[in-house]
Design a protein around this motif. Structure first.
Motif, PDB file in Angstrom:
ATOM      1  N   PHE A   1       0.884  -1.174   0.000  1.00 16.00           N
ATOM      2  CA  PHE A   1       0.000   0.000   0.000  1.00 16.00           C
ATOM      3  C   PHE A   1       0.908   1.206   0.000  1.00 16.00           C
ATOM      4  O   PHE A   1       1.533   1.492   1.015  1.00 16.00           O
TER       5      PHE A   1
ATOM      6  N   ARG B   1       4.323   0.990   1.755  1.00 17.70           N
ATOM      7  CA  ARG B   1       4.289  -0.020   2.819  1.00 17.70           C
ATOM      8  C   ARG B   1       4.116  -1.405   2.247  1.00 17.70           C
ATOM      9  O   ARG B   1       3.181  -1.654   1.490  1.00 17.70           O
TER      10      ARG B   1
ATOM     11  N   VAL C   1       2.955  -4.825   2.951  1.00 20.74           N
ATOM     12  CA  VAL C   1       2.110  -5.454   3.969  1.00 20.74           C
ATOM     13  C   VAL C   1       2.180  -6.980   3.886  1.00 20.74           C
ATOM     14  O   VAL C   1       2.124  -7.676   4.886  1.00 20.74           O
TER      15      VAL C   1
ATOM     16  N   PRO D   1      -0.618 -12.263  14.907  1.00 18.65           N
ATOM     17  CA  PRO D   1      -1.094 -11.128  15.714  1.00 18.65           C
ATOM     18  C   PRO D   1      -1.815 -10.114  14.835  1.00 18.65           C
ATOM     19  O   PRO D   1      -1.728 -10.187  13.606  1.00 18.65           O
ATOM     20  N   ASN D   2      -2.502  -9.183  15.445  1.00 15.54           N
ATOM     21  CA  ASN D   2      -3.201  -8.149  14.670  1.00 15.54           C
ATOM     22  C   ASN D   2      -2.209  -7.367  13.817  1.00 15.54           C
ATOM     23  O   ASN D   2      -1.133  -7.031  14.278  1.00 15.54           O
ATOM     24  N   GLY D   3      -2.603  -7.099  12.593  1.00 13.90           N
ATOM     25  CA  GLY D   3      -1.713  -6.349  11.707  1.00 13.90           C
ATOM     26  C   GLY D   3      -0.718  -7.222  10.970  1.00 13.90           C
ATOM     27  O   GLY D   3       0.139  -6.722  10.255  1.00 13.90           O
ATOM     28  N   ALA D   4      -0.837  -8.551  11.135  1.00 14.94           N
ATOM     29  CA  ALA D   4       0.128  -9.445  10.501  1.00 14.94           C
ATOM     30  C   ALA D   4      -0.054  -9.532   8.991  1.00 14.94           C
ATOM     31  O   ALA D   4       0.878  -9.816   8.256  1.00 14.94           O
ATOM     32  N   GLY D   5      -1.268  -9.295   8.534  1.00 16.69           N
ATOM     33  CA  GLY D   5      -1.530  -9.403   7.102  1.00 16.69           C
ATOM     34  C   GLY D   5      -2.513 -10.503   6.747  1.00 16.69           C
ATOM     35  O   GLY D   5      -2.702 -10.819   5.575  1.00 16.69           O
ATOM     36  N   LYS D   6      -3.187 -11.056   7.746  1.00 17.35           N
ATOM     37  CA  LYS D   6      -4.135 -12.132   7.477  1.00 17.35           C
ATOM     38  C   LYS D   6      -5.284 -11.657   6.597  1.00 17.35           C
ATOM     39  O   LYS D   6      -5.631 -12.286   5.590  1.00 17.35           O
ATOM     40  N   THR D   7      -5.880 -10.541   6.994  1.00 16.30           N
ATOM     41  CA  THR D   7      -7.010 -10.030   6.224  1.00 16.30           C
ATOM     42  C   THR D   7      -6.592  -9.682   4.800  1.00 16.30           C
ATOM     43  O   THR D   7      -7.310  -9.987   3.844  1.00 16.30           O
ATOM     44  N   THR D   8      -5.425  -9.073   4.673  1.00 15.81           N
ATOM     45  CA  THR D   8      -4.944  -8.714   3.343  1.00 15.81           C
ATOM     46  C   THR D   8      -4.793  -9.964   2.471  1.00 15.81           C
ATOM     47  O   THR D   8      -5.225  -9.986   1.318  1.00 15.81           O
TER      48      THR D   8
ATOM     49  N   GLU E   1     -14.030  -9.843   7.831  1.00 15.13           N
ATOM     50  CA  GLU E   1     -13.822  -9.558   9.247  1.00 15.13           C
ATOM     51  C   GLU E   1     -14.810  -8.476   9.675  1.00 15.13           C
ATOM     52  O   GLU E   1     -15.010  -7.507   8.964  1.00 15.13           O
TER      53      GLU E   1
ATOM     54  N   LYS F   1      -4.959   1.567  -2.328  1.00 15.59           N
ATOM     55  CA  LYS F   1      -4.992   2.297  -1.069  1.00 15.59           C
ATOM     56  C   LYS F   1      -6.190   1.879  -0.224  1.00 15.59           C
ATOM     57  O   LYS F   1      -6.997   1.086  -0.662  1.00 15.59           O
ATOM     58  N   SER F   2      -6.255   2.440   0.975  1.00 13.90           N
ATOM     59  CA  SER F   2      -7.323   1.984   1.863  1.00 13.90           C
ATOM     60  C   SER F   2      -8.664   2.522   1.417  1.00 13.90           C
ATOM     61  O   SER F   2      -8.753   3.588   0.891  1.00 13.90           O
TER      62      SER F   2
HETATM   63  N1  LIG Z   1      -5.964  -0.551   2.576  1.00 12.95           N
HETATM   64  C1  LIG Z   1      -4.866  -0.421   3.331  1.00 12.95           C
HETATM   65  N2  LIG Z   1      -4.051   0.646   3.197  1.00 12.95           N
HETATM   66  C2  LIG Z   1      -2.935   0.764   3.940  1.00 12.95           C
HETATM   67  N3  LIG Z   1      -2.536  -0.121   4.859  1.00 12.95           N
HETATM   68  C3  LIG Z   1      -3.304  -1.207   5.053  1.00 12.95           C
HETATM   69  C4  LIG Z   1      -4.502  -1.411   4.299  1.00 12.95           C
HETATM   70  N4  LIG Z   1      -5.063  -2.573   4.690  1.00 12.95           N
HETATM   71  C5  LIG Z   1      -4.241  -3.065   5.646  1.00 12.95           C
HETATM   72  N5  LIG Z   1      -3.185  -2.254   5.868  1.00 12.95           N
HETATM   73  C6  LIG Z   1      -2.087  -2.510   6.813  1.00 12.95           C
HETATM   74  O1  LIG Z   1      -1.570  -3.775   6.545  1.00 12.95           O
HETATM   75  C7  LIG Z   1      -1.230  -4.462   7.729  1.00 12.95           C
HETATM   76  C8  LIG Z   1      -1.901  -5.792   7.740  1.00 12.95           C
HETATM   77  O2  LIG Z   1      -3.273  -5.626   7.926  1.00 12.95           O
HETATM   78  P1  LIG Z   1      -4.299  -6.822   7.970  1.00 12.95           P
HETATM   79  O3  LIG Z   1      -4.135  -7.652   6.763  1.00 12.95           O
HETATM   80  O4  LIG Z   1      -5.636  -6.254   8.208  1.00 12.95           O
HETATM   81  O5  LIG Z   1      -3.785  -7.608   9.249  1.00 12.95           O
HETATM   82  P2  LIG Z   1      -4.551  -8.692  10.129  1.00 12.95           P
HETATM   83  O6  LIG Z   1      -5.808  -9.075   9.442  1.00 12.95           O
HETATM   84  O7  LIG Z   1      -3.585  -9.819  10.247  1.00 12.95           O
HETATM   85  O8  LIG Z   1      -4.804  -8.052  11.445  1.00 12.95           O
HETATM   86  C9  LIG Z   1      -1.663  -3.570   8.869  1.00 12.95           C
HETATM   87  O9  LIG Z   1      -0.513  -2.947   9.386  1.00 12.95           O
HETATM   88  C10 LIG Z   1      -2.572  -2.555   8.239  1.00 12.95           C
HETATM   89  O10 LIG Z   1      -2.442  -1.316   8.842  1.00 12.95           O
END
Ligand SMILES: Nc1ncnc2c1ncn2[C@@H]1O[C@H](COP(=O)(O)OP(=O)(O)O)[C@@H](O)[C@H]1O
Ligand SMILES: [Mg+2]
Lengths: 339, 258
Positions: free
Chosen positions: A28, A31, A33, A52-59, A98, B257-258
């Protein structure tokens, strides 16, 4: 219709690969991710993403479900590239995002019907599918209620019901029990276990019991990389050699004294000391790979006149392995940054 | 196509379920009713006076022109207020509820989503203004005689104007997850568009023509007068394309982007 695949049989080697992420990265802006993660999903298995939270699972899950494409790498659904034919291939995937809030002002059946429509069902087929999935997810009695009036537990079921519509081969559930109370968690887990009997599932969690309770195989993800993978047993035995020692000392041992003593012993990592009841002192130390310090330690305690009441290897629970991997990874990273 | 309709139908349904739906219909019909009654009353007064003085009703001061042109011009201004309320939830609310994430992972293309949403809004708009045909029926049953051409062009123009505003509102709704922001910004932009004619008068010179050509109301006016000019229609078609295209682009930004 998903056939019921042999669950966890013979390492699942025979089960076909339904989905494959190949060196997938996501940026992103500047960054990074996801940093090149790869894995396969085999028919019939339940794969857990743990991190952990922020690991990238959702991504990672969003990429797998076609929400957005990866910056690098490819996603295969069966033999086809997901982002070449997204509309066709997305039919094979059901997704529970999520913390999805859903449309509060719609009725349960209306929403599930909508999901059926956009997934291309119509007429009697649609009606049957909606009825079946509502029943399956225990929503039949609330089907005319407004979604906004239902509890979080019910909403999570609705989310699962819409994911199930059209019987996709792969079910992707992002933190399915997040935000639920213990009773609801038990219910959702029960539902997931039922679904897993004839389906392939990926679910993510930042808490370990969730994953170890449900999953055949676990990927531990931290800071955008897969840092370990395998069955719960494999992960545990992989770490066995760097186990820890649990030591109990009797009076006159005291915390500060024992700490000073152990500080100077080479090969010990992470020393934690607690005073237990009746003046007993419990020490937990991590031991560097391939070292055996037990004889050395017992001699040391004898020379110091400290009664050694117990010394055993602590078997790491999966939770501890998870914490350790994540911690080690973070230490490595900060060392790299220092260098 | 069926997917697009499903999205459109859902859009329509959520609108009517929300309080905003009721509000929009209520406001529209209060305003339309006031404008209609006022223009009918003044038309009646004028024709009485001309009868008393022994004139035939003036040519061009026909019922159609007098009542309907005025009504539609005023309704165009009412849309300034209603379009932002109609579009504010559209994409913004879905983003906030995270249901947009679901839509993106259904077997729908971005076009299905954007066009489906737009179509749903247009359906709502049609449901909103088609009942105004009841006014024709009222006047007709009172013995009024119409010139049908201008009435049809006025409806066509109103439909195009409304669609244009909705495409603009949809785009702005795609930029935020806050409905209120979406509504306020849309209203502000529409207000600027509304003022373009005055701005062009104030500026004068060669720029004036250009500024005027950008004003949706300048293009709309001829429709209400019964003038069917292809360039006006082309303007509105381009307007739609432009904002739907921008919405598609905006929806694609989730990729990076987000
Ligand atoms: N659309 C986005 N734009 C910028 N940063 C993002 C976006 N989506 C996620 N991130 C960042 O990517 C990292 C991984 O997020 P995420 O996949 O949601 O982690 P998890 O689901 O494991 O908690 C986080 O640090 C988050 O801030
Ligand atoms: Mg997450």
């Amino acid at each position: 219709m998903p056939e019921s695949a042999p669950h966890g049989s013979a390492d699942g080697d025979l089960a076909p690969v339904l989905a494959r992420l190949e060196d997938v990265s996501k940026n992103f802006g500047s960054r990074r991710v996801l940093k090149g993660i790869s894995f396969e999903l085999r028919k019939g298995e339940i794969l857990g993403f743990l991190g952990p939270n922020g690991a990238g699972k959702t991504t990672a899950m969003r990429i797998l479900t076609g929400y957005f494409p990866p910056s690098q790498g490819r996603v295969w659904i069966g033999e086809q590239d997901l982002f070449r034919e997204p509309q066709k291939l997305k039919r094979r995937i059901g997704y529970l995002p999520e913390s999805v809030t859903l449309y509060g002002e719609m009725r349960v059946c209306e929403f599930v019907e909508f999901a059926a429509q956009v997934k291309g069902l119509a007429g009697i087929k649609k009606r049957r599918e909606v009825e079946e999935k509502l029943t399956r997810c225990g929503l039949w009695d609330v089907k005319h209620r407004l979604i906004g009036r239902l509890s979080k537990g019910f909403r999570q079921r609705i989310g699962i019901a819409q994911a199930l519509i059209g019987d996709p081969e792969i079910l992707v559930l992002d933190e399915p029990s997040n935000g639920l109370d213990p009773k609801q968690i038990m219910e959702i887990r029960g539902l997931i276990r039922e679904l897993a009997q004839d389906r392939t599932l990926i679910l993510s969690s930042h808490i370990l019991p969730e994953v170890s309770a449900l999953c055949d195989r676990v990927l531990i993800i931290n800071k955008g990389s897969v840092i370990a993978s395998g069955t719960a047993d494999e992960l545990e035995s992989g770490l066995r050699e760097r186990h820890e020692l649990v030591i109990t000392l009797g009076p006159p041992a005291d915390k500060a004294g024992v700490f000073r003593l152990l500080e100077n012993v080479p090969g010990l990592e992470r020393i934690s000391i607690e005073t237990a009841r009746e003046g007993l002192v419990t020490v937990v130390v991590g031991i560097e790979k391939g070292r055996d310090v037990r004889a050395e330690l017992s001699r040391l305690f004898v020379t110091q006149n400290l009664p050694l009441l117990e010394m055993r290897s602590g078997r790491l629970s999966l939770e501890e392995i998870f914490m350790k991997l994540v911690l080690e990874e973070n230490e490595d990273a900060s060392q790299r940054e220092d260098a | 196509m069926r997917n697009t309709f499903a999205v459109a139908a859902k859009e329509m349904r959520s609108f009517f379920y929300s309080g905003a739906g009721v509000l929009v219909f209520f406001f529209f019909y209060v305003m339309a009713g006031i404008f209609f009654s006022l223009s009918v009353l003044s038309y009646a007064r004028l024709s009485m006076e001309s009868l008393k003085e022994g004139y035939q009703a003036v040519e061009g001061l026909g019922l159609t022109r007098f009542v309907f042109s005025g009504l539609f011009l005023n309704l165009g201004a009412v849309l300034l207020f209603l379009a932002p309320v109609m579009t504010m939830r559209s994409l913004a609310e879905e983003r906030k509820l995270q249901t947009l994430e679901l839509l993106y992972t259904y077997p729908l293309s971005d076009f299905d989503i954007v066009f489906g949403k737009f179509l749903g809004l247009v359906w709502i708009f049609e449901l909103l203004f088609l009942p105004t045909a009841g006014y024709l029926w009222i006047l007709h049953s009172l013995g009024g005689v119409f010139d049908w051409g201008p009435i049809l062009t006025a409806y066509l123009g109103f439909w195009l104007l409304g669609g244009a505003f909705l495409s603009l509102g949809l785009f702005i709704s795609s930029l935020t997850e806050n409905q209120v922001v979406s509504a306020v910004v849309t209203f502000a932009v529409l207000l600027i568009l509304w003022m373009l004619e005055w701005i062009s008068d104030a500026v004068g010179g060669s720029a004036a023509g250009f500024i005027r050509a950008l004003s949706p109301f300048a293009h709309y006016r001829d429709f209400t007068l019964g003038i069917l000019d292809l360039s006006h229609a082309a303007y509105f078609v381009l307007f739609h394309f432009f904002f739907l295209f921008l919405t598609m682009r905006s929806v694609e930004t989730r990729h990076w982007k987000s």
